[in-house]
Design an enzyme around this catalytic site. Structure first.
Site: not given
Ligand code: 4NP
Length: 163
Positions: A10, A13, A15-17, A128
């Site tokens: 994602c 790294n 939340c989703r992955s 997200d």
């Molecule tokens: P992820 O979510 O891609 O599912 O891990 C996010 C985690 C952090 C951020 C954006 C999306 N960020 O902007 O820090």
């Protein structure tokens, strides 16, 4: 026999992955196939390098008896060599990964994770949840669990075709 190497990717790294990694690991473990797999996750951005998954991601995963111990890391070009399958959580992640590919063989390893979701409607992206409430994180975990079931079936059917 060498392991089947699967990577979930994602943006951050956290939340989703990690949720997908945990869901896939759970399903593979339940089917007693874990010894045949090497499973990891990564992010296209290094914003959260070295951090555990987001506290709400971990809390929600725990509700499904999934323990997330992964530390965030950035996706690197060498991952194309290291993994057999690379699953992108959304179309931006997919485009970022493809832009780093060095060959058609690299590109052939990359798939949109949610194309395997049996109940996806509209864009096959995992939304997200980072800036929203707990319901978004629960939705992500549920998407990851039902998609991972189909993903595993697909990977196993590919194996059969090779043998
Ligand atoms: P992820 O979510 O891609 O599912 O891990 C996010 C985690 C952090 C951020 C954006 C999306 N960020 O902007 O820090």
């Amino acid at each position: 026999m060498s392991k089947i190497r699967v990577l979930f990717v994602c943006l951050g790294n956290i939340c989703r992955s990690p949720a997908a990694e945990g869901a896939f690991r759970k399903i593979v473990t339940e089917k007693k196939l874990i010894d045949q797999f090497y499973i990891d996750s990564a992010g296209t951005a290094g914003y959260h390098d070295g951090e555990l998954a987001h506290p709400i991601t971990r809390k929600v995963a725990k509700e499904y008896s999934i323990d997330l111990t992964h530390f965030s890391r950035k996706f690197i070009v060498n991952d194309f060599e290291k993994f057999d399958y690379i699953f992108a959580m959304d179309s931006f992640n997919y485009a970022d990964i493809i832009s780093m590919a060095k060959s058609p063989k690299d590109k052939e390893k990359v798939f949109l994770f949610r194309k395997f979701d049996p109940s996806v409607i509209g864009e096959p992206d995992v939304p997200d949840p980072y800036s929203g409430g707990i319901d978004g994180f629960k939705n992500v975990q549920e998407i990851c669990l039902r998609t991972s079931e189909e993903l595993l079936n697909w990977i196993l059917s590919n194996l059969k075709k090779l043998n």
